[in-house]
Write a protein that holds these residues in place. Sequence first.
Motif, PDB file in Angstrom:
ATOM      1  N   LEU A   1      -2.285  -2.155  -3.574  1.00 57.23           N
ATOM      2  CA  LEU A   1      -3.022  -3.039  -2.675  1.00 57.23           C
ATOM      3  C   LEU A   1      -3.445  -4.353  -3.328  1.00 57.23           C
TER       4      LEU A   1
ATOM      5  N   ALA B  94      -7.578  -1.704   3.494  1.00 56.64           N
ATOM      6  CA  ALA B  94      -6.763  -0.530   3.828  1.00 56.64           C
ATOM      7  C   ALA B  94      -7.665   0.672   4.056  1.00 56.64           C
TER       8      ALA B  94
ATOM      9  N   GLY C 230       0.798  -1.214   0.000  1.00 61.16           N
ATOM     10  CA  GLY C 230       0.000   0.000   0.000  1.00 61.16           C
ATOM     11  C   GLY C 230       0.833   1.267   0.000  1.00 61.16           C
TER      12      GLY C 230
ATOM     13  N   VAL D 225      -2.763  -0.293   6.534  1.00 65.33           N
ATOM     14  CA  VAL D 225      -2.790  -1.399   5.571  1.00 65.33           C
ATOM     15  C   VAL D 225      -2.347  -2.663   6.293  1.00 65.33           C
TER      16      VAL D 225
END
Length: 219
Positions: A150, A184, A47, A199
């Motif tokens: 992500l 996240a 992330g 995250v």
Amino acid sequence: MVNSQYPKLQDELEAVTKHGLEILPKEVTDAFEQSIEELRNSGAAKGLRVGDKAPDFTLGNQIGRSVTLSEETAKGPVILTFYRGEWCPFCNLELKAYQRILDRIHDAGAQLLAISPQTPDHSLSIQEKNALGFHVLSDSGNRVAEKYELKFKLKEELQQVYRSLGFALDQYNGDASWELPVPATYIIDREGIIRYASVDPDYRTRMEPSEVLNLLHTL
């Protein structure tokens, strides 16, 4: 401070985890544990971080209306949360927890956007099921999740486990990629800068919405 009458999200998440350990076969819960550890150890899907510029995007919400991040941040800070889908009980609990404090988020001058790779029909389903008063956005193909670093792909053996539980991601997401975002949460300021980032590859752990709200007040 957030009203203490509300349960802590993490307590609710832990209750679901405990229930799963009681009712699911051990090979299933072991597969989940292994997948979390493998994702964490891989170093993939970490992330974006605090201080990064939040990539702009335009996505459709649960009723097909286009929502653009930069237009929302022009109004004030944005809480941006990536979740897995309506099939995920942990995600449902998280979104309901945000709904409980949505008025306070708005009072702080902020907006909340929730993103998953599921199709608009499933976004509408989770919005209606949980009576959500915020935008639930469909990120087809995890294109935005990829920009936020992500996106990851479920291994074939884990795909079989998901299918056995009725979590056919190809049907929920409308593609055969079997890709998901790591859950996240970001707080993005008016300039489009990430001011807070949470995250965690362990989808059973989420940031407390009350803590997110407190951070909003520090901006």
